[in-house]
Design a protein around this motif. Structure first.
Motif: not given
Length: 313
Positions: A134-141
Motif C-alpha cells: 500500500l505504501i512504497t518509497n515511490e508513492k511517498v515521493v
C-alpha cells in the motif's frame, strides 16, 4: 488608488526597534537556536541517507519533515541575525512579500508531511500485512511532490490578492512579515483577501486534520485490541507522532490567537512572540523527538556519537 507606495518604500519592523536595547543577547540566542536546528536536522538526514536500511517511507518522511524545519526556521533567523548585527529595522516591500510566501509555504508543507506520516503509521499498525504494497518509497515521493504543488499555489494566490491592496502605513508590529500584518495596513476594503485566507486555511486544515485524527484513532483502537510487545510498539508509535503533531498545533494556535487579537492593542513583543513561536519550536523539537523515540534512528545516532568519542557506550 494606485499602489505606488508598495514599490517605493521600506517597511519598518517595530519588533526589531524594541530589540535594539538587548540586541547582543537576542543575536547570540538566535545563533544558538538556529545552529541547533540546522545541526540536529542535518544529523537525522545524513544518517537516513547514509544507511540504506533506513530507506523506508517512515524515515524518508522524517527526513522530509526535519529538512522543512531548516527551511522554515531560515525564513526567520538569517535575516534576524543580520538585522541585529547591523541595527537594521527595515525590510523592502518585495522582500517582505517573499518572506510572507515562504513562511506560509513551509507551514502548510509541514502540515502536509505530518498528514502523510499519520497515514503511513495507520497503514503500518492497522494493515501490517499489506503495508509494503500500500505504501512504497515511490508513492511517498509522489505524495510529497503533490503536496508541494498545493502548498505553493495557495500562498501565491494570497500574495497576488495582497499585492493589489494599497498600503497606508509602513510600520509592522512584528519582527517578520506575514500576510495579516500587510492586510492590516491596507487603505481599502480587504475582505476578499481575508475571506480567501480564512476559507482556504479552514478547508486545508479540515481535510488534513480529518486524515490525522482518523489515523490516530484507528491506531489507538488497534492498541486496545492487541497485547504485549505489539501494544507497546503501537502506543510508542502513537505517542511519538502525537508529540510532534501537538507541537505543530501549539505553533498554529499561537498564530490563530494573534489573528483573532489583531484588532486589540497588544504589546509589540506579544505580537512577535505569537508569530515566531511556530518558526522555532517545531523545527527544534522535531529532530529531537524522532532522534530519541524512533528506534532505528536512535541506534544510528548513538553509534555515530560513540564513534566521535562523546557518548558513553
Amino acid at each position: 488608488m494606485e499602489n505606488t507606495w508598495n514599490v517605493s518604500r521600506n517597511l519598518i519592523l517595530l519588533g526589531l526597534v524594541e530589540m535594539e536595547g538587548l540586541k547582543s543577547l537576542y543575536c547570540v540566542l538566535s545563533i544558538v537556536l538556529y545552529s541547533s536546528i540546522v545541526l540536529l536536522s542535518i544529523i537525522i538526514v545524513a544518517i537516513v541517507v547514509a544507511d540504506t536500511r533506513l530507506h523506508e517511507p517512515m524515515y524518508i518522511l522524517i527526513s522530509n519533515l526535519v529538512l522543512n524545519g531548516i527551511f522554515r526556521s531560515s525564513t526567520l533567523f538569517p535575516k534576524l541575525i543580520v538585522d541585529l548585527v547591523t541595527s537594521s529595522t527595515t525590510i523592502t516591500y518585495g522582500n517582505c512579500m517573499a518572506q510572507t510566501v515562504f513562511i506560509s509555504v513551509f507551514a502548510l508543507y509541514e502540515m502536509s508531511t505530518l498528514t502523510i506520516m499519520a497515514y503511513d503509521r495507520y497503514l503500518a499498525v492497522c494493515l501490517p500485512l499489506r503495508y509494503s504494497m500500500l505504501i512504497t518509497n515511490e508513492k511517498v515521493v509522489i505524495f510529497i511532490l503533490g503536496s508541494m504543488v498545493v502548498v505553493i499555489i495557495i500562498p501565491l494566490i494570497a500574495m497576488i490578492l495582497t499585492l493589489k491592496l494599497p498600503l497606508c502605513g509602513n510600520m509592522l508590529n512584528n519582527i517578520i512579515c506575514d500576510n495579516m500584518s500587510l492586510i492590516v495596513l491596507s487603505c481599502v476594503d480587504s475582505s476578499i483577501s481575508q475571506l480567501y485566507s480564512a476559507s482556504v486555511l479552514v478547508s486545508y486544515l479540515s481535510v488534513t486534520l480529518f486524515v490525522v485524527v482518523f489515523s490516530y484513532i484507528q491506531i489507538f483502537h488497534v492498541c486496545l485490541k492487541v497485547s504485549g510487545a505489539s501494544r507497546r510498539k503501537g502506543v510508542h508509535t502513537l505517542v511519538t507522532h502525537l508529540l510532534n503533531f501537538s507541537i505543530f498545533l501549539i505553533g498554529l494556535l499561537f498564530v490563530f490567537i494573534r489573528y483573532r487579537l489583531g484588532s486589540i492593542k497588544l504589546p509589540i513583543s506579544v505580537h512577535a512572540l505569537l508569530s515566531i513561536t511556530a518558526l522555532i519550536i517545531p523545527p527544534l523539537f522535531n529532530p529531537l523527538i524522532y532522534g530519541i523515540r524512533t528506534h532505528g534512528l536512535k541506534m544510528k545516532v548513538t553509534q555515530y556519537l560513540e564513534k566521535l568519542y562523546c557518548w558513553p557506550k
